[in-house]
Design a protein around this motif. Structure first.
Motif, PDB file in Angstrom:
ATOM      1  N   PRO A  88       0.825  -1.214   0.000  1.00 58.89           N
ATOM      2  CA  PRO A  88       0.000   0.000   0.000  1.00 58.89           C
ATOM      3  C   PRO A  88       0.857   1.261   0.000  1.00 58.89           C
ATOM      4  N   GLY A  89       0.552   2.156  -0.921  1.00 60.02           N
ATOM      5  CA  GLY A  89       1.257   3.437  -1.000  1.00 60.02           C
ATOM      6  C   GLY A  89       2.524   3.421  -1.818  1.00 60.02           C
ATOM      7  N   SER A  90       2.986   2.227  -2.218  1.00 57.29           N
ATOM      8  CA  SER A  90       4.264   2.155  -2.933  1.00 57.29           C
ATOM      9  C   SER A  90       4.195   2.832  -4.295  1.00 57.29           C
ATOM     10  N   LEU A  91       3.068   2.717  -4.976  1.00 57.70           N
ATOM     11  CA  LEU A  91       2.956   3.309  -6.307  1.00 57.70           C
ATOM     12  C   LEU A  91       2.878   4.830  -6.258  1.00 57.70           C
ATOM     13  N   ASN A  92       2.619   5.376  -5.091  1.00 62.06           N
ATOM     14  CA  ASN A  92       2.619   6.842  -4.956  1.00 62.06           C
ATOM     15  C   ASN A  92       4.018   7.418  -5.165  1.00 62.06           C
ATOM     16  N   LEU A  93       5.019   6.569  -5.066  1.00 64.43           N
ATOM     17  CA  LEU A  93       6.399   7.022  -5.285  1.00 64.43           C
ATOM     18  C   LEU A  93       6.673   7.325  -6.754  1.00 64.43           C
ATOM     19  N   LEU A  94       5.838   6.778  -7.625  1.00 64.56           N
ATOM     20  CA  LEU A  94       6.035   6.978  -9.060  1.00 64.56           C
ATOM     21  C   LEU A  94       5.294   8.231  -9.519  1.00 64.56           C
ATOM     22  N   THR A  95       5.772   9.363  -9.076  1.00 69.03           N
ATOM     23  CA  THR A  95       5.156  10.630  -9.448  1.00 69.03           C
ATOM     24  C   THR A  95       5.685  11.107 -10.795  1.00 69.03           C
ATOM     25  N   PHE A  96       4.851  11.831 -11.522  1.00 71.28           N
ATOM     26  CA  PHE A  96       5.221  12.328 -12.851  1.00 71.28           C
ATOM     27  C   PHE A  96       5.570  13.807 -12.749  1.00 71.28           C
ATOM     28  N   SER A  97       6.720  14.173 -13.301  1.00 68.81           N
ATOM     29  CA  SER A  97       7.188  15.557 -13.256  1.00 68.81           C
ATOM     30  C   SER A  97       7.910  15.886 -14.554  1.00 68.81           C
ATOM     31  N   ILE A  98       8.435  17.111 -14.632  1.00 66.88           N
ATOM     32  CA  ILE A  98       9.218  17.494 -15.805  1.00 66.88           C
ATOM     33  C   ILE A  98      10.452  16.600 -15.915  1.00 66.88           C
ATOM     34  N   GLN A  99      11.058  16.304 -14.763  1.00 62.73           N
ATOM     35  CA  GLN A  99      12.214  15.401 -14.751  1.00 62.73           C
ATOM     36  C   GLN A  99      11.841  14.042 -15.301  1.00 62.73           C
TER      37      GLN A  99
END
Length: 355
Positions: free
Chosen positions: A38-49
């Motif tokens: 639970p919550g692990s996929l929240n680490l895969l955030t999308f940004s300009i980088q």
């Protein structure tokens, strides 16, 4: 259309993409279900980088394809245009993606090149030589990586796994089997291409007298004849041309092996891996590709996702391994399925239907 052409076209039917896609998605879903935290996929955030480094990942695959295209131009002595070599490479990758890694075969690649205007003997020689150059890269780079990175570290599935005896690590056993197959193949091919092609053909025919493989003797005879043609084509090449062809091969495979590094950077930043860590990821990708040689599934589908998850998962945040594996396969594998589906019908209409 000849029976051989009909057989080849049947083997590259776009409908065959259903099986590898289904296997890949099924294995991904199963591993996601089993390993999800639970919550692990929240680490895969999308940004300009993230967008920038994913773009770099796509550029690496483009560099890989360019290396293959350049090599075909060199081997064909520029008798194939850039458009033709692009079509050949995309269709070649598509074929590899829908057939088992362990099966391979040169007939389809020879078919593509021949239909683009290269005579059959030269087409056969080109395909055999590309295979030789690919295997040479593997044979040279694999032991170098073991020496530099350390064998147990390169094959470990966790920091603690380096203490395991080598024969208890399934990844080492798979890699050794795959490497042994490649080594035997390149030794036989080298002997046939540069020393005694007729002798190797006679040896093949003698081996294929054995009862359990006798039914493939005609194919062995055909392969031996192709080997003789290839030897006549390339054994008098100048060393400068060999170097250029091998450098194009090295650029192609090296670009492919840097792919996972850029995907990791895209989502977790530059600091997640130190320089040694990046080199370790690079080496592990090469090991995965060697292990995929013994995979029975089309394009290593399912096996590749499992190997990535177990082999590289401990180097990134827990719970994100299978998601990263899917992104890796999306760029390096599924993209060729999509491109092939669009190119193949037009190519068949131009080169087969009209003829």
């Amino acid at each position: 259309m000849t029976d051989n052409s009909a057989k080849i076209l049947k083997s590259i039917n776009p409908v065959r993409i259903i099986l590898p896609v289904a296997i890949g998605i099924a294995v991904t879903a199963y591993l996601m279900y089993r390993e999800y935290e639970p919550g692990s996929l929240n680490l895969l955030t999308f940004s300009i980088q993230t967008a920038f480094w994913l773009f770099v990942s796509i550029l690496l695959m483009a560099t890989r394809d360019f290396g293959y295209m350049l090599r075909l131009r060199i081997l064909s002595e520029k008798s194939l245009s850039w458009k033709k070599v692009f079509n050949i490479i995309m269709l070649w990758e598509f074929t590899s993606a829908i057939t088992p890694s362990a099966v391979g075969g040169t007939s389809v690649a020879v078919f593509f090149i021949n239909k683009e205007g290269i005579r059959l003997g030269k087409s056969t020689a080109i395909v055999l030589l590309t295979s030789f150059l690919d295997e040479l890269y593997f044979i040279l780079s694999f032991p170098a990586l073991i020496i530099i990175a350390g064998g147990l570290t390169l094959f470990s599935i966790s920091p603690e796994a380096t203490a395991l005896t080598w024969y208890k690590n399934p990844f080492i056993l798979f890699a050794l089997l795959g490497y042994s197959i490649k080594l035997i193949y390149i030794l036989a091919l080298s002997y046939g291409l540069f020393v005694n092609p007729r002798g190797l053909k006679l040896l093949l025919l003698w081996i294929f007298k054995l009862s359990f493989i006798r039914k493939w003797r005609p194919q062995a005879n055909e392969s031996g004849s192709e080997l003789i043609q290839a030897s006549n084509e390339f054994k008098h090449w100048p060393i400068k041309k060999w170097i250029r062809a091998f450098m194009a091969t090295a650029v192609s495979w090296t670009a492919r092996y840097w792919l996972v590094n850029t995907i990791i950077i895209a989502f977790f930043g530059l600091r997640i891996l130190d320089p040694e860590g990046h080199f370790l990821v690079f080496g592990k990708q090469l090991v995965i590709w060697i292990m995929m040689l013994v995979s029975p599934t089309p394009g290593g589908s399912g096996f590749a996702e499992y190997a990535f998850h177990g082999f590289l998962g401990y180097l990134i945040p827990a719970g994100t391994g299978i998601a990263m594996a899917f992104i890796w396969r999306l760029i390096s594998y599924y993209s060729y399925l999509i491109i092939g589906v669009f190119i193949l019908p037009k190519w068949i209409k131009k080169h087969i239907t009209k003829q």
